[in-house]
Design an enzyme around this catalytic site. Structure first.
Site, PDB file in Angstrom:
ATOM      1  N   CYS A  69      -6.500 -12.900   6.052  1.00 38.37           N
ATOM      2  CA  CYS A  69      -7.743 -12.119   5.975  1.00 38.37           C
ATOM      3  C   CYS A  69      -8.834 -12.789   5.141  1.00 38.37           C
ATOM      4  O   CYS A  69      -9.997 -12.406   5.205  1.00 38.37           O
ATOM      5  CB  CYS A  69      -7.443 -10.744   5.388  1.00 38.37           C
ATOM      6  SG  CYS A  69      -6.269  -9.811   6.378  1.00 38.37           S
ATOM      7  N   HIS A 101     -13.954  -7.949   2.488  1.00 38.08           N
ATOM      8  CA  HIS A 101     -13.021  -7.821   3.615  1.00 38.08           C
ATOM      9  C   HIS A 101     -12.772  -6.330   3.823  1.00 38.08           C
ATOM     10  O   HIS A 101     -12.509  -5.597   2.871  1.00 38.08           O
ATOM     11  CB  HIS A 101     -11.730  -8.568   3.273  1.00 38.08           C
ATOM     12  CG  HIS A 101     -10.618  -8.270   4.222  1.00 38.08           C
ATOM     13  ND1 HIS A 101     -10.796  -8.271   5.574  1.00 38.08           N
ATOM     14  CD2 HIS A 101      -9.314  -7.939   4.010  1.00 38.08           C
ATOM     15  CE1 HIS A 101      -9.653  -7.952   6.171  1.00 38.08           C
ATOM     16  NE2 HIS A 101      -8.744  -7.753   5.237  1.00 38.08           N
ATOM     17  N   ASN A 140      -9.481  -2.970  10.224  1.00 39.46           N
ATOM     18  CA  ASN A 140      -9.320  -4.271   9.563  1.00 39.46           C
ATOM     19  C   ASN A 140      -9.132  -5.342  10.639  1.00 39.46           C
ATOM     20  O   ASN A 140      -8.110  -5.365  11.330  1.00 39.46           O
ATOM     21  CB  ASN A 140      -8.092  -4.182   8.648  1.00 39.46           C
ATOM     22  CG  ASN A 140      -7.753  -5.482   7.943  1.00 39.46           C
ATOM     23  OD1 ASN A 140      -8.213  -6.549   8.334  1.00 39.46           O
ATOM     24  ND2 ASN A 140      -6.920  -5.398   6.920  1.00 39.46           N
TER      25      ASN A 140
HETATM   26  O1  UT7 Z   1      -5.848  -7.133   5.334  1.00 36.62           O
HETATM   27  C1  UT7 Z   1      -4.596  -7.171   4.721  1.00 36.62           C
HETATM   28  C2  UT7 Z   1      -4.681  -6.392   3.526  1.00 36.62           C
HETATM   29  N1  UT7 Z   1      -4.153  -5.053   3.744  1.00 36.62           N
HETATM   30  C3  UT7 Z   1      -4.543  -4.064   2.965  1.00 36.62           C
HETATM   31  O2  UT7 Z   1      -5.404  -4.212   2.151  1.00 36.62           O
HETATM   32  C4  UT7 Z   1      -3.822  -2.749   3.076  1.00 36.62           C
HETATM   33  C5  UT7 Z   1      -3.666  -2.158   1.707  1.00 36.62           C
HETATM   34  N2  UT7 Z   1      -2.901  -0.925   1.695  1.00 36.62           N
HETATM   35  C6  UT7 Z   1      -3.383   0.217   2.216  1.00 36.62           C
HETATM   36  O3  UT7 Z   1      -4.478   0.258   2.754  1.00 36.62           O
HETATM   37  C7  UT7 Z   1      -2.560   1.464   2.033  1.00 36.62           C
HETATM   38  O4  UT7 Z   1      -1.488   1.207   1.162  1.00 36.62           O
HETATM   39  C8  UT7 Z   1      -2.005   2.038   3.358  1.00 36.62           C
HETATM   40  C9  UT7 Z   1      -3.148   2.546   4.220  1.00 36.62           C
HETATM   41  C10 UT7 Z   1      -1.201   1.009   4.107  1.00 36.62           C
HETATM   42  C11 UT7 Z   1      -1.080   3.234   3.048  1.00 36.62           C
HETATM   43  O5  UT7 Z   1      -1.800   4.174   2.303  1.00 36.62           O
HETATM   44  P1  UT7 Z   1      -1.226   4.729   0.939  1.00 36.62           P
HETATM   45  O6  UT7 Z   1      -2.253   5.634   0.416  1.00 36.62           O
HETATM   46  O7  UT7 Z   1      -0.803   3.584   0.074  1.00 36.62           O
HETATM   47  O8  UT7 Z   1      -0.014   5.583   1.447  1.00 36.62           O
HETATM   48  P2  UT7 Z   1       1.514   5.531   0.946  1.00 36.62           P
HETATM   49  O9  UT7 Z   1       2.226   4.393   1.591  1.00 36.62           O
HETATM   50  O10 UT7 Z   1       1.560   5.667  -0.532  1.00 36.62           O
HETATM   51  O11 UT7 Z   1       2.059   6.870   1.550  1.00 36.62           O
HETATM   52  C12 UT7 Z   1       1.631   8.166   1.079  1.00 36.62           C
HETATM   53  C13 UT7 Z   1       2.180   9.220   1.996  1.00 36.62           C
HETATM   54  C14 UT7 Z   1       3.681   9.078   2.265  1.00 36.62           C
HETATM   55  O12 UT7 Z   1       4.217  10.365   2.418  1.00 36.62           O
HETATM   56  P3  UT7 Z   1       5.050  11.032   1.218  1.00 36.62           P
HETATM   57  O13 UT7 Z   1       6.204  10.108   0.970  1.00 36.62           O
HETATM   58  O14 UT7 Z   1       4.095  11.115   0.055  1.00 36.62           O
HETATM   59  O15 UT7 Z   1       5.450  12.364   1.781  1.00 36.62           O
HETATM   60  C15 UT7 Z   1       3.730   8.367   3.568  1.00 36.62           C
HETATM   61  O16 UT7 Z   1       4.913   8.597   4.277  1.00 36.62           O
HETATM   62  O17 UT7 Z   1       1.533   9.145   3.276  1.00 36.62           O
HETATM   63  C16 UT7 Z   1       2.529   8.962   4.299  1.00 36.62           C
HETATM   64  N3  UT7 Z   1       1.951   8.080   5.312  1.00 36.62           N
HETATM   65  C17 UT7 Z   1       1.276   8.532   6.370  1.00 36.62           C
HETATM   66  N4  UT7 Z   1       0.967   9.779   6.766  1.00 36.62           N
HETATM   67  C18 UT7 Z   1       0.250   9.888   7.907  1.00 36.62           C
HETATM   68  C19 UT7 Z   1       1.986   6.722   5.330  1.00 36.62           C
HETATM   69  N5  UT7 Z   1       1.332   6.274   6.409  1.00 36.62           N
HETATM   70  C20 UT7 Z   1       0.888   7.378   7.078  1.00 36.62           C
HETATM   71  C21 UT7 Z   1       0.139   7.570   8.251  1.00 36.62           C
HETATM   72  N6  UT7 Z   1      -0.163   8.842   8.628  1.00 36.62           N
HETATM   73  N7  UT7 Z   1      -0.320   6.518   8.991  1.00 36.62           N
END
Ligand code: UT7
Length: 317
Positions: A109, A244, A274
């Site tokens: 990226c 980015h 992204n």
């Molecule tokens: O270009 C490469 C660089 N990439 C990035 O910069 C990505 C960086 N990371 C992110 O943008 C975020 O970490 C994500 C978007 C990938 C995930 O978001 P998050 O706020 O970190 O979510 P999380 O993994 O902490 O999950 C929080 C909750 C979980 O549920 P519980 O365990 O709290 O009940 C997940 O299971 O959200 C749930 N969850 C979702 N719910 C609905 C995770 N993904 C999803 C989803 N839809 N797509």
């Protein structure tokens, strides 16, 4: 040493909304908008990465009032080309009918900033007067569409710029790599060697979301602060930070930590998601064509991603 004389972009027509994704994986529009800031993304249905790169390149050449024969180098970046060889750069050269050397690099990226840094070396050696740089991705082809942690984030598209020697518009840069295949990786196909004994993960994007998130916020803040300090500038001197486009909340956190407001950052993640190496040149093209950049404006481009590689540069428009 060089400056940007034209920009271009291309995204495929097919729009995939959050609602459509929620019919494929367990997710919903509200979660994606709140946690990531994406409403929709573009997905290619028939164009390869090089087709999109070519269309963005054509737009940039037209914007720069240049012809393919004016180019001294074509440098592309992608992690999702249709071939390992020929590179996307070679395919763009072919499609444009250009005759100059063409090469490709991979810095995930952050790659558009590595393209500028590589071009700076060619300009410094006086090997080029005009260079076309393109970031292009068909990430839809390397995504696990059953993994809601990644398939909601990425999109397809291409962005390009024409660079010309003579005017000092590329003022400073910082480039950092910490070799790491745990936080983000895209394994290649393992092949069919009857001799090879190891296994590999599936050839799709694997990402530890929260680790990437933390790394992203700190690299943006460190890189922006380094450039400001090295050039005796403050954020008040900067017209736009073009980051980015990975997650709107990453930008919100970075803005807070840099003690500035969100409107200092240009954002279009809502419409494209992204697009990896294409995200910064697409953003730059939108800013440029909207007339939001004036000659003399200072801009900071900042990126982070797989590698782990992060980079930033200071540009005078
Ligand atoms: O270009 C490469 C660089 N990439 C990035 O910069 C990505 C960086 N990371 C992110 O943008 C975020 O970490 C994500 C978007 C990938 C995930 O978001 P998050 O706020 O970190 O979510 P999380 O993994 O902490 O999950 C929080 C909750 C979980 O549920 P519980 O365990 O709290 O009940 C997940 O299971 O959200 C749930 N969850 C979702 N719910 C609905 C995770 N993904 C999803 C989803 N839809 N797509």
């Amino acid at each position: 040493m060089f400056h940007i004389i034209g920009t271009g972009m291309y995204v495929p027509e097919r729009i995939v909304t959050n609602d459509e994704l929620s019919t494929m994986v367990d997710t919903n529009d509200e979660w994606i908008k709140q946690r990531v800031g994406i409403a929709e993304r573009r997905v290619s249905t028939e164009e390869w990465t090089s087709d999109m790169a070519y269309k963005a390149a054509l737009a940039a050449l037209e914007n720069a009032n240049c012809k393919p024969e004016d180019l001294d180098y074509i440098i592309t970046a992608t992690v999702s080309g249709e071939y390992v060889s020929p590179s996307t750069a070679c395919m763009v050269q072919k499609l444009l009918g250009a005759t100059c050397p063409a090469l490709e690099l991979n810095a995930a990226c952050s790659a558009f900033l590595f393209l500028l840094e590589t071009a700076a070396g060619l300009f410094a050696r006086k090997k080029a007067n005009k260079i076309l740089v393109v970031g292009a991705e068909r990430l839809s082809g390397i995504m696990d569409w059953s993994d809601r942690g990644t398939c909601i984030i990425f999109g397809d598209g291409a962005g390009a710029a024409v660079l010309e020697s003579g005017v000092d518009g590329y003022l400073d840069s910082v480039v950092t790599v910490q070799g790491n295949d745990e936080v983000i990786k895209i394994p290649t196909n393992i092949g069919c060697s009857p001799f090879f004994t190891k296994e590999n993960d599936t050839p799709y994007i694997h990402m530890m979301g929260q680790e990437t998130f933390k790394y992203a916020v700190s690299s943006i803040c460190n890189d922006v602060n380094t450039l400001l300090a090295q050039n005796n500038l403050t954020l008040d001197d900067i017209r736009y930070i073009v980051p980015h486009q990975a997650n709107k909340r990453i930008i919100d956190f970075a803005a807070k930590r840099l003690k500035t407001t969100e409107d200092k950052f240009y954002m279009n993640i809502e419409r494209y998601g992204n697009t990896s190496s294409a995200s910064i040149p697409i953003a730059l093209d939108e800013l440029h064509r909207a007339g939001k950049l004036n000659p003399g404006d200072y801009i900071i481009l900042t990126a982070f991603g797989g590698g782990l590689a992060n980079a930033a540069c200071l540009i005078r428009w």
